[in-house]
Design an enzyme around this catalytic site. Structure first.
Site, mmCIF file in Angstrom:
data_model
loop_
_atom_site.group_PDB
_atom_site.id
_atom_site.type_symbol
_atom_site.label_atom_id
_atom_site.label_comp_id
_atom_site.label_asym_id
_atom_site.label_seq_id
_atom_site.Cartn_x
_atom_site.Cartn_y
_atom_site.Cartn_z
ATOM 1 N N TYR A 57 5.261 -10.116 -1.546
ATOM 2 C CA TYR A 57 5.693 -11.187 -2.436
ATOM 3 C C TYR A 57 6.497 -12.232 -1.653
ATOM 4 O O TYR A 57 7.681 -12.060 -1.377
ATOM 5 C CB TYR A 57 6.537 -10.640 -3.584
ATOM 6 C CG TYR A 57 5.838 -9.621 -4.454
ATOM 7 C CD1 TYR A 57 4.444 -9.560 -4.522
ATOM 8 C CD2 TYR A 57 6.571 -8.703 -5.208
ATOM 9 C CE1 TYR A 57 3.805 -8.623 -5.319
ATOM 10 C CE2 TYR A 57 5.937 -7.774 -6.014
ATOM 11 C CZ TYR A 57 4.557 -7.733 -6.056
ATOM 12 O OH TYR A 57 3.923 -6.793 -6.851
ATOM 13 N N HIS A 139 0.783 -0.067 -1.835
ATOM 14 C CA HIS A 139 0.440 -1.346 -2.463
ATOM 15 C C HIS A 139 -1.013 -1.730 -2.188
ATOM 16 O O HIS A 139 -1.386 -2.014 -1.046
ATOM 17 C CB HIS A 139 1.374 -2.434 -1.929
ATOM 18 C CG HIS A 139 1.427 -3.662 -2.778
ATOM 19 N ND1 HIS A 139 2.117 -4.798 -2.409
ATOM 20 C CD2 HIS A 139 0.885 -3.949 -3.995
ATOM 21 C CE1 HIS A 139 2.000 -5.710 -3.350
ATOM 22 N NE2 HIS A 139 1.249 -5.228 -4.313
#
Length: 319
Positions: A57, A139
């Site tokens: 992110y 992830h």
């Protein structure tokens, strides 16, 4: 007050309404450190105690913003993710935004090795200013399933055994692989984005029943399907792409049904996943203090059981 639930068989608890950190990493548009801090502080003021982030992110920006805003250990739960390491750009290389504004001079490199998992977490802890985190997810391992079984998940299990993390799992935008992970690995938690919403309930077919059987908790992200369920209108996005006319029509019909009961569509969309016994939390993103307020207000908005009954059967009436 926002209630908390335990994850799987661990002592780790998350608030039912949580904070997704992609937006403060600059998803689609820049977010300053000051705005990110104000947003996190507002979430704490409103009773949110679970904050999720990831190196992906904003290439570390979300973790750095969150760490500065939280300023050390406290009465909250933090999760981050592993699988992508951040390395400096080489000569002549340009940063790849991957949806995030104003990227720093870093590139993302897949690394599912034991050493890569440990190094990734160590770097995340440094950005967060913490000596441990409560939850770590693998992830988006979509193209790396065998490496998860061979290296990545055993590395996370080691970290959990060492007390560096409290709960471990995987986060993805699909259900098939998550279901296989649950059945084969019995993780403490899975984070499933976009696949258990008012518009897409596919996680209820196999993933969530598998979670109940294994004692694995589910955290549900993407409850608005990236925007369409928050504000259904021409040009709204569904899974980060413009929604087609069929999806827009379905979202508008859902809004009409909810409004016939005096309930905003956002309130029903945000609360819906928690009606399943396997779900511990919903995880909407927040970019501003005003978005935090809206999420909390919608989460606490009463929804009559008659509407839930209609939504359970929607779009048919055959219950």
């Amino acid at each position: 007050m926002i209630a908390s639930r335990a994850l799987g068989r661990t002592p780790v608890e998350v608030t039912e309404l949580s904070f997704g950190g992609a937006a403060i990493g600059g998803l689609f548009q820049p977010v300053s450190a000051e705005q990110a801090a104000a947003t996190v502080r507002r979430a704490l003021q409103r009773g949110v105690r679970y904050f999720d982030t990831a190196p992906h992110y904003g290439a570390g920006r979300s973790e750095s913003h969150l760490g500065r805003a939280l300023a050390g250990p406290g009465p909250y739960t933090v999760s981050t993710k592993v699988g992508r390491r951040l390395v400096p750009l080489g000569p002549g290389e340009a940063a790849e935004p991957e949806g995030f504004a104003d990227p720093p001079p870093l590139r993302r490199v897949w690394d599912w090795s034991r050493d890569g998992i440990r190094r990734s977490l160590s770097e995340s802890l440094e950005r967060l200013g913490l000596d441990r985190v409560d939850i770590v997810y693998l992830h988006d391992p979509d193209d790396h399933e065998e490496l998860v079984y061979r290296d990545a998940f055993p590395a996370l299990a080691e970290l959990r055994d060492e007390g560096v993390v409290g709960a471990i799992g995987a986060g993805m935008n699909q259900t098939a692989m998550l279901t296989r992970f649950v059945r084969r690995l019995s993780p403490d938690v899975v984070l499933c984005a976009g696949r258990y919403s008012l518009l897409d309930r596919s996680a209820a077919d196999e993933l969530l029943p598998a979670c109940l059987e294994a004692g694995t908790s589910a955290v549900i992200g993407g409850v608005y399907n990236s925007g369409l369920l928050a504000d259904p209108r021409p040009g709204a996005t569904y899974d980060y792409a413009p929604a087609d006319s069929r999806l827009l029509a379905r979202a508008l019909a859902l809004r009409e049904l909810c409004e016939s009961y005096g309930v905003p569509l956002r309130a029903a969309a945000l609360q819906f996943p928690l009606r399943h016994a396997a779900v511990a939390a919903v995880l909407p993103g927040c970019r501003t203090p005003e978005e935090v307020d809206d999420n909390v207000d919608m989460f606490q908005r009463p929804v009559p059981e008659a509407l839930w009954a209609e939504l359970a059967c929607w779009p048919t009436s055959a219950c």
